[in-house]
Motif scaffolding. Structure first.
Motif: not given
Length: 380
Positions: A308-314, A367-369, A374-375, A377-380
């Motif tokens: 999950x390192x790639x999601x560290x800013x979420x 990872x799918x969840x 993340x998607x 949050x991005x849309x929101x």
């Protein structure tokens, strides 16, 4: 300078008296299976050598209690026992330990028709008869359901406080004073708030401090440091535990981290200006202990952190729990939760169960969840 406690508070734990000018005691917990006597004795010895003042052992059944009796014969340090659902095990373990810990939120599991007050009276009676200290251990994920029902769902602190105060009042009425309280959460800011509020009302009651499910080092140490600095630095806290997700062979790191934090506070080397990433990815995981049902849990927690390192800013919280005691309740408040059984990992999204998956299989599903969150949050 050695940190000492408020002289108005005092609790005896075995040969250690906390309060009245005595230093803070550092606690740890065995991660071996209690019925594996040789392994548990070896770990108790290792933790003592690492500097543990009190060592907690979990007892879930009569066979664990029988093993504990033999462990006591082969060890000399201060032992604390962790009672879970079956409060009646107290009479089997009390002759062999210095301290009994019970969780108010677990008392309702056994003999549900009996009032909790009668169960506490029984535990305190056993403690008196065996010269044991007691810890009333309140955890965020296992608060008394009757208390939770009285408050809004987003208020997790008030039910913990009301439960702790209520139990203190009952124990006081039983003329028993060798007890302390712990109020633990995985969020260091909540740990700070709940302990401050408790201490304001009951400054006479010693407090055991800890951030539950703090996670892996170094993150788990940082979370714990923040809570300890802001509490101990103001005179709150009498015993501590640093709870880390590490293999059995590295349990001594919890003691080392705790003493380092205490030394830094005493020397004025505090870092409470740090805001521990509350707007970023937060992975919480329970410490390795004897209730873990598959030792692969520790490796899984490390893999989750790497994946999950790639999601560290979420701003997303992922909880990885190692057993049925912590798993079901303490994953509910996380965005994604994994609680690990002997063969499968139960994956949850908030309070919703998504199914049970193999230890390797669950990472792909996680990872799918995570990508979906993340998607969103991005849309929101």
């Amino acid at each position: 300078m050695e940190i000492v406690r408020n002289p108005t508070r005092s609790v005896a734990i075995g040969s250690i008296t906390i309060g009245s000018g005595h230093p803070i005691a550092v606690q740890s917990m065995t991660a071996t299976k209690t019925q594996d006597i040789d392994a548990t004795v070896a770990q108790v010895t290792d933790l003592e050598k690492a500097g543990a003042d009190v060592i907690r052992i979990a007892v879930d059944n009569k066979k664990d209690a029988e093993a504990l009796a033999e462990i006591r014969k082969q060890t000399s340090g201060n032992l604390s026992v962790d009672l879970q659902e079956n409060y009646r095990l107290a009479e089997l373990v009390a002759p062999h330990v210095d301290k009994i810990r019970y969780n108010p939120g677990h008392l309702y599991h056994h003999e549900r028709e009996k009032p909790w007050q009668e169960k506490v009276e029984y535990i305190i009676g056993i403690a008196k008869d065996n010269d044991c200290a007691v810890r009333i251990g309140v955890n965020c994920g296992s608060v008394d359901p009757a208390k939770l029902a009285l408050y809004e769902k987003d208020d997790s602190i008030t039910p913990m406080l009301e439960s702790a105060w209520e139990h203190c009042d009952l124990v006081d009425s039983l003329d028993f004073h060798r007890f302390c309280v712990s109020l633990k959460d995985s969020d260091p800011q909540k740990v700070i708030e709940v302990n401050r509020r408790f201490a304001e009302k009951r400054p006479d009651v010693p407090l055991h401090l800890g951030v539950t499910e703090a996670g892996m080092p170094p993150d788990g140490i940082i979370k714990t440091r923040i809570a300890f600095e802001q509490l101990i630095g103001t005179g709150i806290g009498d015993t501590i535990r640093v709870s880390l997700t590490v293999p059995n062979s590295r349990k001594g790191e919890e003691i080392e981290a705790g003493r380092k934090i205490l030394d830094d506070i005493a020397a004025g080397r505090v870092r409470t200006v740090v805001d521990y990433g509350l707007q970023t990815l937060n992975i919480i995981s329970c410490p390795s202990c004897s209730r873990v049902e598959n030792e692969a849990f520790v490796d899984l927690a490390a893999k989750v952190k790497e994946l999950t390192e790639y999601a560290k800013d979420h701003k997303i919280t992922i909880a990885v729990m190692g057993c049925r005691v912590n798993g079901p309740g303490e994953t509910d408040d996380a965005d994604l939760g994994l609680w690990c059984g002997p063969n499968f990992v139960n994956l949850k999204r908030g309070g919703e169960a998504l199914g049970a998956f193999g230890y390797e299989e669950v990472l792909e599903k996680l990872k799918e969840e995570l990508d979906q969150l993340i998607d969103a949050q991005t849309v929101g």
